[in-house]
Design a protein around this motif. Sequence first.
Motif, PDB file in Angstrom:
ATOM      1  N   LEU A  20       0.843  -1.192   0.000  1.00 45.30           N
ATOM      2  CA  LEU A  20       0.000   0.000   0.000  1.00 45.30           C
ATOM      3  C   LEU A  20       0.877   1.241   0.000  1.00 45.30           C
ATOM      4  O   LEU A  20       1.797   1.357   0.820  1.00 45.30           O
ATOM      5  N   VAL A  21       0.599   2.159  -0.922  1.00 41.37           N
ATOM      6  CA  VAL A  21       1.306   3.447  -0.983  1.00 41.37           C
ATOM      7  C   VAL A  21       0.278   4.552  -0.845  1.00 41.37           C
ATOM      8  O   VAL A  21      -0.520   4.789  -1.756  1.00 41.37           O
ATOM      9  N   THR A  22       0.244   5.220   0.306  1.00 43.22           N
ATOM     10  CA  THR A  22      -0.652   6.378   0.446  1.00 43.22           C
ATOM     11  C   THR A  22       0.025   7.582  -0.203  1.00 43.22           C
ATOM     12  O   THR A  22       1.239   7.728  -0.154  1.00 43.22           O
ATOM     13  N   LEU A  32       7.522   5.912  -6.523  1.00 44.04           N
ATOM     14  CA  LEU A  32       7.636   4.736  -5.667  1.00 44.04           C
ATOM     15  C   LEU A  32       6.800   3.589  -6.216  1.00 44.04           C
ATOM     16  O   LEU A  32       7.265   2.435  -6.279  1.00 44.04           O
ATOM     17  N   CYS A  33       5.562   3.877  -6.616  1.00 37.55           N
ATOM     18  CA  CYS A  33       4.706   2.840  -7.188  1.00 37.55           C
ATOM     19  C   CYS A  33       5.379   2.201  -8.403  1.00 37.55           C
ATOM     20  O   CYS A  33       5.365   0.969  -8.564  1.00 37.55           O
ATOM     21  N   GLU A  34       5.937   3.025  -9.250  1.00 35.13           N
ATOM     22  CA  GLU A  34       6.602   2.541 -10.458  1.00 35.13           C
ATOM     23  C   GLU A  34       7.758   1.606 -10.120  1.00 35.13           C
ATOM     24  O   GLU A  34       7.913   0.531 -10.719  1.00 35.13           O
ATOM     25  N   ARG A  35       8.569   1.993  -9.129  1.00 31.59           N
ATOM     26  CA  ARG A  35       9.719   1.177  -8.738  1.00 31.59           C
ATOM     27  C   ARG A  35       9.269  -0.132  -8.095  1.00 31.59           C
ATOM     28  O   ARG A  35       9.844  -1.189  -8.344  1.00 31.59           O
ATOM     29  N   LEU A  36       8.247  -0.084  -7.259  1.00 26.80           N
ATOM     30  CA  LEU A  36       7.746  -1.299  -6.615  1.00 26.80           C
ATOM     31  C   LEU A  36       7.220  -2.290  -7.644  1.00 26.80           C
ATOM     32  O   LEU A  36       7.461  -3.498  -7.543  1.00 26.80           O
ATOM     33  N   LEU A  37       6.513  -1.797  -8.643  1.00 27.33           N
ATOM     34  CA  LEU A  37       6.013  -2.665  -9.709  1.00 27.33           C
ATOM     35  C   LEU A  37       7.169  -3.317 -10.456  1.00 27.33           C
ATOM     36  O   LEU A  37       7.111  -4.502 -10.805  1.00 27.33           O
ATOM     37  N   ILE A  57       0.152   8.798 -12.722  1.00 31.82           N
ATOM     38  CA  ILE A  57      -0.009   7.343 -12.664  1.00 31.82           C
ATOM     39  C   ILE A  57      -0.719   6.780 -13.890  1.00 31.82           C
ATOM     40  O   ILE A  57      -0.968   5.582 -13.952  1.00 31.82           O
ATOM     41  N   TYR A  58      -1.003   7.635 -14.853  1.00 32.90           N
ATOM     42  CA  TYR A  58      -1.758   7.192 -16.026  1.00 32.90           C
ATOM     43  C   TYR A  58      -1.082   6.016 -16.715  1.00 32.90           C
ATOM     44  O   TYR A  58      -1.727   5.056 -17.146  1.00 32.90           O
TER      45      TYR A  58
END
Length: 339
Positions: A20-22, A32-37, A57-58
């Motif tokens: 989860l990334v708030t 961060l989301c991009e790197r985690l993926l 995030i598109y």
Amino acid sequence: MHTFERVSDREFHFAGRRILVTGGAGFLGSHLCERLLSLGAEVIAVDNFYTGQRRNIYHLLSNPNFEIIRHDITFPLYIEVDAIFNLACPASPVHYQYDPVQTTKVSVHGAINMLGLAKRRRCRILQASTSEVYGDPSVHPQAESYWGSVNPIGPRACYDEGKRCAETLFFDYWRQHRLPIKVIRIFNTYGPRMRMDDGRVVSNFIVQALKGRPITIYGDGSQTRSFCYVDDLIDGMLRLMSTPEGITGPVNVGNPEEYTMRQLAELVIKITGSQSPIVTMPLPQDDPKQRCPNIEMAKRVLGWRPTIAVADGLAKTISYFRDVLVSDTKGADSDAFAE
């Protein structure tokens, strides 16, 4: 570095985990989301889009391992996850001073809700804290052992004290519940996906230079900041989250190379090729005169140090803003034509 009784010496790996990334649609959150993926994680981003942007995030929406939820973390969130990165909070003075009560609520109520979720799940949680906890420092550079010098009733207090209280909550959950926490203190970070209207110095200078407008510096421009490129910052954040549970932080992550505001303005003018003049304005209340991290702990504990030179990072950021300005101009022209 706090090293209370260790809960576990196990390191944490992201592949196959539900994270989860708030604040996931924000500047830092989207990176961060991009790197985690890319590391094989399943990512759930939460954002109320107060300062987050869908354009950030598109490009992730088509990834089957990515999900976005519109939610304000001042309200509880019931979800099943393996780890939490708590990044939700407006981070620029323009935005956090616009609604200071809500800013404090996000830092405090939001922390309580996310800590409660982590406690229920018995999962580790990282708090994105800030160099603002040091206030207008009397110690330079700032090490994690310094308690800071913050005006608790000034216009910046909603953010400064909110983040300080969030750190308190995190360490109380560690002491009382042995919840595996991580606290990172982020110093000035810049890069693509910053908002053009966030009022931060890098975005201000770049947009003013690209538009050929006067570049505004506050005071005489001798106050200093250090600037860390976003890729370096995200690397430090992931390294801290991956450490054994007994390593809690707080850990400073930032670039210790200092620039005066005038030096930064001149560098932006040079890289953009702008003819913008530099003009001065009065210094805002409680604006720190110096801000620079001592990163010895990050080097020792995380094996981390910044790798991207400021000039190189600025060039990438300028390229991003130039593309956004062109895109937005074309969009405005097509809308006008349609009407």
